[in-house]
Design a protein around this motif. Sequence first.
Motif, mmCIF file in Angstrom:
data_model
loop_
_atom_site.group_PDB
_atom_site.id
_atom_site.type_symbol
_atom_site.label_atom_id
_atom_site.label_comp_id
_atom_site.label_asym_id
_atom_site.label_seq_id
_atom_site.Cartn_x
_atom_site.Cartn_y
_atom_site.Cartn_z
ATOM 1 N N GLU A 1 34.221 42.216 41.157
ATOM 2 C CA GLU A 1 35.288 43.196 40.939
ATOM 3 C C GLU A 1 36.283 43.064 42.085
ATOM 4 N N ALA A 2 37.572 43.234 41.810
ATOM 5 C CA ALA A 2 38.573 43.118 42.873
ATOM 6 C C ALA A 2 38.540 44.375 43.752
ATOM 7 N N LEU A 3 37.597 44.379 44.706
ATOM 8 C CA LEU A 3 37.416 45.568 45.555
ATOM 9 C C LEU A 3 38.087 45.414 46.915
ATOM 10 N N GLY A 4 39.018 44.465 47.007
ATOM 11 C CA GLY A 4 39.771 44.327 48.248
ATOM 12 C C GLY A 4 39.493 43.022 48.968
ATOM 13 N N LEU A 5 40.434 42.690 49.890
ATOM 14 C CA LEU A 5 40.320 41.437 50.639
ATOM 15 C C LEU A 5 39.031 41.392 51.474
ATOM 16 N N PHE B 1 38.655 30.948 51.081
ATOM 17 C CA PHE B 1 39.910 31.224 50.368
ATOM 18 C C PHE B 1 39.669 32.385 49.401
ATOM 19 N N PRO B 2 40.095 33.577 49.753
ATOM 20 C CA PRO B 2 39.916 34.697 48.811
ATOM 21 C C PRO B 2 40.988 34.574 47.717
ATOM 22 N N VAL B 3 40.566 34.234 46.516
ATOM 23 C CA VAL B 3 41.531 34.010 45.431
ATOM 24 C C VAL B 3 41.146 34.795 44.178
ATOM 25 N N ALA B 4 40.564 35.979 44.410
ATOM 26 C CA ALA B 4 40.091 36.764 43.272
ATOM 27 C C ALA B 4 41.007 37.933 42.937
ATOM 28 N N GLY B 5 42.188 37.978 43.571
ATOM 29 C CA GLY B 5 43.124 39.075 43.295
ATOM 30 C C GLY B 5 43.708 38.954 41.894
ATOM 31 N N VAL C 1 41.918 31.747 54.769
ATOM 32 C CA VAL C 1 43.300 31.362 54.434
ATOM 33 C C VAL C 1 43.698 32.031 53.127
ATOM 34 N N LEU C 2 44.768 32.796 53.144
ATOM 35 C CA LEU C 2 45.306 33.378 51.907
ATOM 36 C C LEU C 2 46.378 32.417 51.383
ATOM 37 N N PRO C 3 46.090 31.770 50.247
ATOM 38 C CA PRO C 3 46.988 30.705 49.800
ATOM 39 C C PRO C 3 48.390 31.176 49.452
ATOM 40 N N ASP C 4 48.559 32.479 49.175
ATOM 41 C CA ASP C 4 49.926 32.891 48.843
ATOM 42 C C ASP C 4 50.832 32.971 50.076
ATOM 43 N N HIS D 1 36.208 42.879 50.927
ATOM 44 C CA HIS D 1 35.079 42.676 50.017
ATOM 45 C C HIS D 1 35.014 41.217 49.563
ATOM 46 N N ALA D 2 36.190 40.613 49.291
ATOM 47 C CA ALA D 2 36.225 39.204 48.875
ATOM 48 C C ALA D 2 35.646 38.314 49.973
ATOM 49 N N VAL D 3 36.029 38.579 51.208
ATOM 50 C CA VAL D 3 35.515 37.776 52.331
ATOM 51 C C VAL D 3 33.997 37.963 52.447
ATOM 52 N N ALA E 1 46.241 31.312 37.308
ATOM 53 C CA ALA E 1 45.916 31.941 38.580
ATOM 54 C C ALA E 1 47.128 31.822 39.501
ATOM 55 N N LYS E 2 47.400 32.886 40.257
ATOM 56 C CA LYS E 2 48.556 32.858 41.174
ATOM 57 C C LYS E 2 48.513 31.625 42.083
ATOM 58 N N GLU E 3 47.310 31.283 42.515
ATOM 59 C CA GLU E 3 47.139 30.166 43.455
ATOM 60 C C GLU E 3 47.430 28.814 42.828
ATOM 61 N N MET E 4 47.536 28.790 41.489
ATOM 62 C CA MET E 4 47.860 27.534 40.808
ATOM 63 C C MET E 4 49.360 27.408 40.545
HETATM 64 P P1 UTP Z 1 47.234 40.641 47.292
HETATM 65 O O1 UTP Z 1 47.431 41.894 48.046
HETATM 66 O O2 UTP Z 1 48.353 39.645 47.285
HETATM 67 O O3 UTP Z 1 46.834 41.024 45.795
HETATM 68 O O4 UTP Z 1 45.909 39.956 47.846
HETATM 69 P P2 UTP Z 1 46.859 40.145 44.500
HETATM 70 O O5 UTP Z 1 45.967 40.788 43.502
HETATM 71 O O6 UTP Z 1 46.533 38.708 44.804
HETATM 72 O O7 UTP Z 1 48.390 40.157 44.008
HETATM 73 P P3 UTP Z 1 49.292 41.376 43.474
HETATM 74 O O8 UTP Z 1 49.587 42.227 44.666
HETATM 75 O O9 UTP Z 1 48.560 42.108 42.381
HETATM 76 O O10 UTP Z 1 50.514 40.672 42.959
HETATM 77 C C1 UTP Z 1 45.920 39.179 49.035
HETATM 78 C C2 UTP Z 1 44.877 38.075 48.913
HETATM 79 O O11 UTP Z 1 43.567 38.644 48.793
HETATM 80 C C3 UTP Z 1 42.918 38.184 47.623
HETATM 81 C C4 UTP Z 1 44.050 37.734 46.709
HETATM 82 O O12 UTP Z 1 43.590 36.755 45.782
HETATM 83 C C5 UTP Z 1 45.075 37.193 47.693
HETATM 84 O O13 UTP Z 1 44.769 35.851 48.094
HETATM 85 N N1 UTP Z 1 42.099 39.277 47.081
HETATM 86 C C6 UTP Z 1 42.597 40.552 47.045
HETATM 87 C C7 UTP Z 1 40.829 39.018 46.589
HETATM 88 O O14 UTP Z 1 40.358 37.860 46.592
HETATM 89 N N2 UTP Z 1 40.093 40.058 46.097
HETATM 90 C C8 UTP Z 1 40.561 41.319 46.063
HETATM 91 O O15 UTP Z 1 39.816 42.216 45.619
HETATM 92 C C9 UTP Z 1 41.837 41.572 46.541
#
Ligand code: UTP
Length: 291
Positions: free
Chosen positions: A108-112, A10-14, A131-134, A114-116, A27-30
Amino acid sequence: MSKPLRKVVFPVAGLGTRFLPATKVVAKEMLPVLDKPLIQYAVDEAVDAGADTLIFVTNRYKHAIADYFDKAYELESKLQEKGKAELLALVQGTLPRNVRAIFVTQPEALGLGHAVLCAKPVVGDEPFGVVLPDDLIWNGPGKGALRQMAELADAQQAGVIAVEEVPHDETDKYGIVDATPIDERSALIRSMVEKPKPADAPSNLAVVGRYVLPGRIFQLLEQTTPGAGGEIQLTDAIDALLREQGKVLAHRFEGIRFDCGNKAGLVRATMHMAMQDPKLAPTVRAFLEQL
Ligand code: UTP
C-alpha cells in the motif's frame, strides 16, 4: 558506518497522480527524457556511485520497470540477426552485468518512509543509498550526486542528505534543514522542518531526492508513527537518527536537478538534455525561436 555503499533503494511505488491519465498505465519512472526513462538516469547514477545491488520498491501495477531491466529475448535476437550492433548494445546495456536488480513490493502507498522500510530484508544492516528517480540530477561528465554523497558519507562516517538552495518563497514545498557549514558544500544538520512557511524557515536549503543512510534507519522507521497525510515520513526517521547520533550531513551536490515529478520539470529536463545533444540542439533552438 564502516562499509562502502553497495546497495541503492529506488522507491517507485507512488501513484504518480500529477501525470494522470498517462500514469494509469505508464509508471511515472518510465516517462522518458528523450530516449531514456527516468529510472535509467537514476540507475546510471547509482552504478556510478559504486552500487552493485539495486532494490526497486514497486507495486503490483509497475511490472514495466522489471520488464525494462529484464532480457528482451525476441528483440535482442532480431537486432542481432539484422546486424544492428549499436541498438543491441543499448537494449542490453540498461543494467551492467555485475549489477543485480531486486524487486520488493510495497503493498500500500503508505509513504516514502514506509517504501524504504520495505527494502529492509534486502539491505540488512549496512549503509545504503536512496534515489528518487523523479529528481533527475545531471552533472554532465562529472561525478554523479550520489557518488559525491557516498564519498562524503564514507569520509565522515555519517548519513548524508542531498540539499539544494530553493527560492525563499518556496520553502513550504520542501523539507528544510537548519545546518552549520563545514565546508563549501557540506554542513552539519542541526534540525529539519517539514514545509515551513517562508517566514518560519530556518534557511532555504531544501531536501531533495538523494540520501545515504545507515542500516539503523530501518529500526527508526519501524518506530515512526504516521505523520502528515497518514504516511510514514522518511524525514521523521532521519530526525530521530539526528537526535540519536548527533551527526547527519547535508550536501549541496554539484549538478543540476530537474523535478520530473511535475510537468514543468519534465519539460525542462527534456529541453536541457536536447540542448546537450549536438544533433538535436540546432533543431530545438530553431523551434524555440519560431515559437
Ligand atoms: P511523490 O510525493 O512524488 O508521490 O513520491 P507520487 O505518488 O510518486 O506522485 P504524485 O505526487 O501522486 O504525483 C516521492 C517518491 O516516493 C515514492 C514515489 O514513487 C516517488 O519516487 N513513494 C511515495 C513510494 O514509493 N511509496 C509511497 O507510498 C509514496
